[in-house]
Design a protein around this motif. Structure first.
Motif, short mmCIF file in Angstrom:
data_model
loop_
_atom_site.label_atom_id
_atom_site.label_comp_id
_atom_site.label_asym_id
_atom_site.label_seq_id
_atom_site.Cartn_x
_atom_site.Cartn_y
_atom_site.Cartn_z
N ARG A 75 1.12 -1.14 -0.31
CA ARG A 75 -0.23 0.15 -0.29
C ARG A 75 0.82 1.35 0.35
O ARG A 75 0.40 2.14 -0.18
N ARG A 76 2.16 1.01 0.41
CA ARG A 76 2.42 2.38 0.71
C ARG A 76 3.87 2.44 -0.80
O ARG A 76 4.29 3.39 -0.89
N VAL A 83 4.36 4.34 -6.93
CA VAL A 83 4.26 4.16 -8.42
C VAL A 83 3.31 4.58 -9.09
O VAL A 83 3.76 5.40 -10.17
N ARG A 84 2.72 5.64 -8.64
CA ARG A 84 1.63 6.27 -9.38
C ARG A 84 2.79 7.66 -9.90
O ARG A 84 1.95 7.94 -10.51
#
Length: 81
Positions: free
Chosen positions: A3-4, A9-10
């Protein structure tokens, strides 16, 4: 942990566009986001490195042809500069 990493990456890859091409040519690929800037910077650094190395080689060849490296003393003087 996963989740971190997703927001990072986005930020790096915001959008990927795959384009069709005519015939049997490979598809085009466009990447948008910070990763595109990083890749462009790497290309510029590669180009600058090649240019610098070519200038150093040319300078060396000029000094060699001019006799500036003919003796050990002259080579040491050049290295000390």
């Amino acid at each position: 942990m996963k989740r971190r990493l997703i927001p990072i990456v986005r930020q790096l890859v915001q959008k990927v566009v795959i384009g069709k091409t005519a015939g049997h040519r490979p598809a085009t690929l466009q990447v948008h986001g910070m990763i595109a800037s990083i890749l462009a910077s790497m290309d510029v650094l590669d180009l600058m490195t090649k240019r610098y190395l070519a200038e150093v080689q040319n300078d060396f060849e000029e000094k060699l042809a001019a006799g500036e490296l003919a003796t050990e003393t002259k080579r040491k003087e050049l290295l000390n500069r």
